[in-house]
Design an enzyme around this catalytic site. Structure first.
Site, short mmCIF file in Angstrom:
data_model
loop_
_atom_site.label_atom_id
_atom_site.label_comp_id
_atom_site.label_asym_id
_atom_site.label_seq_id
_atom_site.Cartn_x
_atom_site.Cartn_y
_atom_site.Cartn_z
CB ALA A 79 -11.25 27.27 -36.77
CB SER A 137 -16.64 25.38 -44.21
OG SER A 137 -16.96 25.35 -45.59
NE ARG A 138 -22.94 25.46 -38.97
CZ ARG A 138 -23.34 25.74 -37.74
NH1 ARG A 138 -23.23 26.98 -37.28
NH2 ARG A 138 -23.83 24.80 -36.96
CE1 TYR A 182 -18.59 23.03 -40.10
CE2 TYR A 182 -20.11 23.53 -38.31
CZ TYR A 182 -19.07 23.90 -39.14
OH TYR A 182 -18.50 25.13 -38.99
CG LEU A 211 -17.00 23.79 -34.84
CD1 LEU A 211 -18.13 22.78 -34.68
CD2 LEU A 211 -17.28 24.73 -36.00
CG HIS A 262 -16.33 22.95 -28.10
ND1 HIS A 262 -15.29 23.27 -27.25
CD2 HIS A 262 -16.03 23.57 -29.27
CE1 HIS A 262 -14.41 24.03 -27.87
NE2 HIS A 262 -14.86 24.24 -29.10
CE LYS A 317 -7.82 26.81 -25.91
NZ LYS A 317 -8.48 28.13 -25.85
NE ARG A 350 -9.47 33.31 -29.23
CZ ARG A 350 -9.38 33.17 -30.55
NH1 ARG A 350 -9.85 34.13 -31.35
NH2 ARG A 350 -8.84 32.08 -31.07
CG ASP A 386 -8.92 32.45 -25.85
OD1 ASP A 386 -9.11 31.51 -26.64
OD2 ASP A 386 -8.09 33.36 -26.08
#
Length: 329
Positions: free
Chosen positions: A12, A36-37, A57, A73, A78, A96, A165, A177
């Site tokens: 990310a 990572s994927r 992961y 992520l 989460h 967060k 988002r 966010d």
């Protein structure tokens, strides 16, 4: 052990641009793995000289040399990965908001405790020393009795078609966010929790997420507080404390790194205005705080109940938005 060995789940942007560089600057930490994927972990590992790259992961979580993991992520993932990490004995610093409901946070925190690992929600802004200075000024009585707190966090979002988002099912929306920062700041500065909430949003008709939200809290200590957050406004990241004798304004509250790591505390009383510039590297301070908590077996801030209370406040805001009414927290 003199350094905590970190792994990062995902490539990310916040990890690449802020957290990994902070790990590289930290005296008590080092990064040894990234996952990572897919193959992007190899690219990032090469960029930052990270020794190990995983395309899964779980593979990173099974690396016995990793002591702690950072999880940046999307919000809806989460809970799953905090729990998976804790079950492999990894201490967890999660971005967060901790997750999307208070029930999920309670479950996450409980499992981390059962696994004897430390958990912290990643509100990096709070590590900047400007906030301790604000509390000192309030305690000194310089602005008198606190009567109101206001907090705002917004930015104008570009490229909305591709931004996660904007996806409701992934925990999108301005409240999750950036609103979570404003709410956390109110709780942090007031040393009190909201007991009643009234909130209203402008909802995007296509995605269903809140583009902007503004709300009102009654705090348990009797202080009222207002907050607003938005994807539709110019960038703002500030809070203000209003007292009977003066005000304190913090215009670089949440991302002082955008201002060269320099925070600004502006105190105004009758006939007098004072500006205090305060330096602090928020991501570095966050990394070193959590690593020290592991090394010294102490409780990190923003663990356990604090994470639960912040998500409860977010939940109450969403409940109020849906009901169009005042809601008790």
């Amino acid at each position: 052990m003199s350094k905590i060995r970190w792994g990062v789940l995902s490539t990310a942007n916040i990890g690449r641009t802020q957290f990994i560089p902070a790990l590289l600057r930290a005296k008590n930490s080092e990064i040894i793995a990234i996952a990572s994927r897919g193959s992007k972990a190899h690219e990032v590992a090469k960029e930052f000289n990270i020794p190990r790259a995983y395309e899964d992961y779980n593979a990173l979580l099974h690396d016995k040399d990793v002591d702690a993991v950072y999880i940046p992520l999307p919000n809806h993932l989460h809970k799953k990965w905090v729990i998976e990490a804790s079950k492999q004995g990894k201490h967890v610093l999660c971005e967060k908001p901790a997750t999307l409901t208070s029930d999920e946070v309670i479950e996450m925190v409980q499992i981390c405790r059962e696994q004897n690992v430390k958990f912290m929600e990643g509100f990096m802004y709070q590590f900047h020393p400007q906030h301790d200075r604000v509390k000192e000024i309030i305690t000194s009585g310089e602005i008198g009795e606190v009567k109101l707190i206001r907090a705002s966090h917004s930015y104008y979002m570009e490229n909305r078609d591709t931004n996660i988002r904007m996806r409701k099912e992934m925990g999108g929306g301005s409240l999750y966010d950036v609103g979570c920062y404003a709410i956390h700041a109110i709780r942090n500065i007031s040393h009190s929790e909201p007991i009643e909430v009234r909130a209203h949003s402008q909802i995007d008709l296509v995605s269903g997420i809140d583009l902007s939200t503004h709300g009102y809290f009654d705090l348990a200590n009797g202080i009222p507080a207002f907050f607003d957050c938005s994807f539709d406004m110019v960038r703002r990241q500030e809070y203000e404390v209003i007292g009977t004798k003066g005000t304190i304004r913090v215009p670089f509250a949440f991302r002082p790194d955008f201002n060269g790591h320099v925070g600004l505390v502006i105190v105004q009383t009758t006939g007098s205005t004072r500006e205090e510039k305060i330096h602090g590297d928020i991501f570095l301070l966050e990394v070193e705080h959590f690593s020290n908590a592991i090394l010294n077996d102490t409780h990190p801030i923003n663990s356990g109940n604090s994470a639960i209370y912040n998500v409860r406040a977010l939940e109450a805001c969403y409940e109020s938005i849906q009901a169009g009414a005042l809601v008790k927290v």
